[in-house]
Structures are given as structure tokens and as C-alpha cells.
Design an enzyme around this catalytic site. Structure first.
Site, PDB file in Angstrom:
ATOM      1  N   HIS A  63       0.844  -1.196   0.000  1.00  0.00           N
ATOM      2  CA  HIS A  63       0.000   0.000   0.000  1.00  0.00           C
ATOM      3  C   HIS A  63       0.876   1.241   0.000  1.00  0.00           C
ATOM      4  O   HIS A  63       2.093   1.154   0.142  1.00  0.00           O
ATOM      5  CB  HIS A  63      -0.990  -0.004   1.166  1.00  0.00           C
ATOM      6  CG  HIS A  63      -0.378   0.119   2.527  1.00  0.00           C
ATOM      7  ND1 HIS A  63       0.526  -0.783   3.037  1.00  0.00           N
ATOM      8  CD2 HIS A  63      -0.567   1.048   3.516  1.00  0.00           C
ATOM      9  CE1 HIS A  63       0.863  -0.424   4.269  1.00  0.00           C
ATOM     10  NE2 HIS A  63       0.231   0.694   4.583  1.00  0.00           N
ATOM     11  N   ASP A  67       5.580   4.931   4.958  1.00  0.00           N
ATOM     12  CA  ASP A  67       6.536   4.014   5.587  1.00  0.00           C
ATOM     13  C   ASP A  67       6.720   2.730   4.774  1.00  0.00           C
ATOM     14  O   ASP A  67       7.532   1.876   5.133  1.00  0.00           O
ATOM     15  CB  ASP A  67       6.158   3.694   7.045  1.00  0.00           C
ATOM     16  CG  ASP A  67       4.780   3.084   7.211  1.00  0.00           C
ATOM     17  OD1 ASP A  67       3.841   3.508   6.513  1.00  0.00           O
ATOM     18  OD2 ASP A  67       4.639   2.168   8.062  1.00  0.00           O
ATOM     19  N   HIS A  68       5.987   2.623   3.653  1.00  0.00           N
ATOM     20  CA  HIS A  68       6.130   1.433   2.803  1.00  0.00           C
ATOM     21  C   HIS A  68       6.674   1.760   1.412  1.00  0.00           C
ATOM     22  O   HIS A  68       7.008   0.854   0.662  1.00  0.00           O
ATOM     23  CB  HIS A  68       4.779   0.714   2.679  1.00  0.00           C
ATOM     24  CG  HIS A  68       4.296   0.190   4.001  1.00  0.00           C
ATOM     25  ND1 HIS A  68       4.324  -1.140   4.343  1.00  0.00           N
ATOM     26  CD2 HIS A  68       3.819   0.846   5.095  1.00  0.00           C
ATOM     27  CE1 HIS A  68       3.868  -1.292   5.577  1.00  0.00           C
ATOM     28  NE2 HIS A  68       3.551  -0.099   6.068  1.00  0.00           N
ATOM     29  N   ASP A 211      -0.335  -3.723   5.901  1.00  0.00           N
ATOM     30  CA  ASP A 211      -0.973  -3.246   7.136  1.00  0.00           C
ATOM     31  C   ASP A 211      -2.464  -3.559   7.068  1.00  0.00           C
ATOM     32  O   ASP A 211      -3.107  -3.347   6.040  1.00  0.00           O
ATOM     33  CB  ASP A 211      -0.802  -1.726   7.275  1.00  0.00           C
ATOM     34  CG  ASP A 211       0.644  -1.318   7.504  1.00  0.00           C
ATOM     35  OD1 ASP A 211       1.517  -2.206   7.522  1.00  0.00           O
ATOM     36  OD2 ASP A 211       0.882  -0.099   7.659  1.00  0.00           O
ATOM     37  N   HIS A 269       6.188  -5.133  11.722  1.00  0.00           N
ATOM     38  CA  HIS A 269       5.505  -3.839  11.829  1.00  0.00           C
ATOM     39  C   HIS A 269       5.176  -3.566  13.304  1.00  0.00           C
ATOM     40  O   HIS A 269       4.034  -3.318  13.686  1.00  0.00           O
ATOM     41  CB  HIS A 269       4.233  -3.840  10.961  1.00  0.00           C
ATOM     42  CG  HIS A 269       3.773  -2.461  10.536  1.00  0.00           C
ATOM     43  ND1 HIS A 269       2.923  -1.709  11.308  1.00  0.00           N
ATOM     44  CD2 HIS A 269       4.035  -1.723   9.429  1.00  0.00           C
ATOM     45  CE1 HIS A 269       2.673  -0.558  10.681  1.00  0.00           C
ATOM     46  NE2 HIS A 269       3.349  -0.536   9.548  1.00  0.00           N
TER      47      HIS A 269
END
Ligand SMILES: [Zn+2]
Ligand SMILES: [Zn+2]
Length: 312
Positions: A63, A67-68, A211, A269
């Protein structure tokens, strides 16, 4: 086949944990590395490993939260600078193309290799003769996907010793037997090739979730996987926070593992509020529901062994 965690923290980097990125090392299988997510400074993390950026063949993005993906432009540029010339494929939800193209264009970054960007929705994301990767939508603040990576079964080997014992000598006849055909030997005996081929070797299954809150799609993606990688941003007692921020707790991740009947669960995570012994506590919580749990740290690696010929 090995999972190598490059970043295992949630949201923002901390001293102990960088933001999300996971390498699936397929060196024996195809001489390549696949990445799942590419948080900021993933390329710095890679410097501490044996990963060669030029060997990164495919990058799957769960996604578009920063942070990804904030590590993508830098890694793409460096791969070119360091002599990467083979094509690179990036798969991500709608928006990944404009993110990458804008970052590369405004910074004047020119790549010396072919970059293929593919925006996917649910279904088959990638397939070749070796692997099939499918995606399903999870439950998060932005559209977030989980991946099921299935290695196709390898055909069984020819039972050469048994053929020799029957006096069948190597030659083109071995190919017919291997295809499972009925074969007439010189002495007139007919043998069934299927009886002289070992059962196919089961391919491995890896499920990597983006997530998400606890959801059914995770269970479906992880069904009977060898390894499930699931986020556990929060401990069991912070279930309300997990819900409010569209994340999962240790217990929820373990519940997915249990219902999907996976062999191993790896938690990642992890919120920076959990340090030292508190991480052991997170594992213990998950173990109350599912026994085979590990919690990933940056640079943790987990080999994924091919099981014998059991039909399981
Ligand atoms: Zn995240
Ligand atoms: Zn997110």
C-alpha cells in the site's frame, strides 16, 4: 528461499527498527531477490546484507503509506548507478505509477534499465512457470493488499534404480516413462511410466500481509502457507488502538495463523513502544493462540525449507 527482514517498525523509523521492507531471497530458485515494500532507507539497510540491488527483480508494494514506499525512488536510482541493467518490475496499488514517475522526473533521475510499473487490484499479480503471486484487499486506512506467493510443484524425479533393476537402460525411453506413458520393453513387457516417477515435490507457499485490521482476506491468503508474515503493531491490550488506526494486535495475527492453518507465523511492523523484554511478551501473547511464532527484528532471516514428498 529465505525471508530477510530489512525493516520491521511501524510508522516512523526508530533506532532499533527501520520502516517496512522484506526481501524474499530466491537465489537458488532464480538467482533473484524480490522485495515486499520499500520504506525510507531500505537501500541503507541493504548495505548491511548480501543483497545486490542489481539482483532485485521484482518489488511488490502492499500500500501507498509513506513508511512502505518512501525508499523506492532512491533504491531505483541507486540500482541504475550501481550497474543494474536487467529489467525491474514494480507492482503496486493505483497511484504507485505517478509516485515513482513524478519522483524520477522532477529529480532528473534517468534509469539505465527498463522499469515496468504495474498497478494491480485483486487477483493474479504475477505468474510464470515457477511462481504465482496473487493479491487480496485487506482492511486499512488506504487500500492495502496481502500477497500469496505460491511456488509451483516440481515434477517428481525418475526412479532410475527401479528401472535399472528391471533391466531398462537409459535412453529416449526414459523420457516416455517420465511423461507417465505406457511403454513396451524389448521383451514385450508393458510398464506404466506413472509407477516409475516419484510424487511431485510440493512447492512452498509464503503469505505476506500489508498493514491491516484482522480480516477474512488474510485468512484466505494465508491458507496452509508455510510462512505467514503478519503485522502486529500493537499488543493484545491495545486492541482499541489497533482498531482505530486500522492495525492488528498480536492475538489477531495469531488468530489468522491458526484459522489459516499455517506452519509458521512471523510478526512484524512492531510499534516502537515495545522494546527489549516487551518483545518477548508480544511473542508469548501470540503463542497463547498459535504455537509457532517468531517476531522479526531488522536483519532477521528465516529459511523456508521445502518439505519432503508428503502430500499434506
Ligand atoms: Zn505501515
Ligand atoms: Zn499503513
Amino acid at each position: 528461499m529465505e525471508l530477510l527482514f530489512l525493516g520491521t517498525g511501524s510508522g516512523v523509523p526508530s533506532k532499533g527498527r527501520n520502516v517496512s521492507a522484506i526481501a524474499l531471497q530466491l537465489l537458488e530458485e532464480r538467482g533473484a531477490t524480490w522485495l515486499f515494500d520499500c520504506g525510507e532507507a531500505t537501500q541503507h539497510q541493504i548495505l548491511h546484507t548480501s543483497i545486490r540491488p542489481r539482483r532485485i527483480e521484482r518489488i511488490f508494494i502492499t500500500h501507498l503509506h509513506g513508511d512502505h514506499i518512501f525508499g523506492l525512488p532512491g533504491l531505483l536510482g541507486s540500482r541504475s548507478f550501481q550497474g543494474g541493467e536487467t529489467p525491474l518490475f514494480v507492482y503496486g496499488p493505483a497511484g504507485i505509477r505517478s509516485f515513482i514517475e513524478t519522483a524520477l522526473t522532477v529529480s532528473g533521475t534517468r534509469l539505465k534499465y527498463e522499469l515496468h510499473i504495474e498497478e494491480f487490484t485483486e487477483g493474479v499479480v504475477f505468474q510464470d512457470e515457477q511462481f504465482i503471486v496473487t493479491a487480496k484487499l485487506l482492511d486499512h486506512g488506504l487500500p492495502s493488499y496481502g500477497f500469496r506467493i505460491v511456488e509451483k510443484d516440481l515434477p517428481g524425479t525418475l526412479l532410475v534404480d527401479e528401472l535399472r533393476a528391471l533391466g531398462v537402460k537409459p535412453g529416449s525411453i526414459y523420457q516416455q516413462i517420465k511423461r507417465g506413458e505406457l511403454v513396451t520393453l524389448d521383451d514385450g513387457t508393458v510398464i506404466d511410466g506413472r509407477n516409475f516417477v516419484a510424487p511431485p515435490k510440493k512447492g512452498r507457499i509464503v503469505a505476506i500481509m500489508g498493514d491491516t485490521r484482522y480480516c477474512e482476506a488474510s485468512v484466505e491468503l494465508a491458507k496452509r502457507a508455510d510462512v505467514l508474515v503478519h503485522e502486529a503493531t500493537f499488543s493484545a491490550e491495545e486492541a482499541h488502538l489497533a482498531h482505530d488506526y486500522y492495525h492488528s494486535t498480536t492475538l489477531q495475527a495469531a488468530e489468522v495463523a491458526k484459522r489459516a492453518e499455517v506452519k509458521q507465523l512471523i510478526l512484524t511492523h512492531i510499534s516502537s513502544r515495545y522494546q527489549g523484554n516487551m518483545c518477548d511478551q508480544l511473542v508469548e501473547e501470540a503463542k497463547t493462540i498459535f504455537p509457532n511464532v517468531a517476531l522479526a527484528f531488522d536483519f532477521s532471516s528465516f529459511p523456508i525449507i521445502r518439505k519432503g514428498n508428503d502430500e499434506g
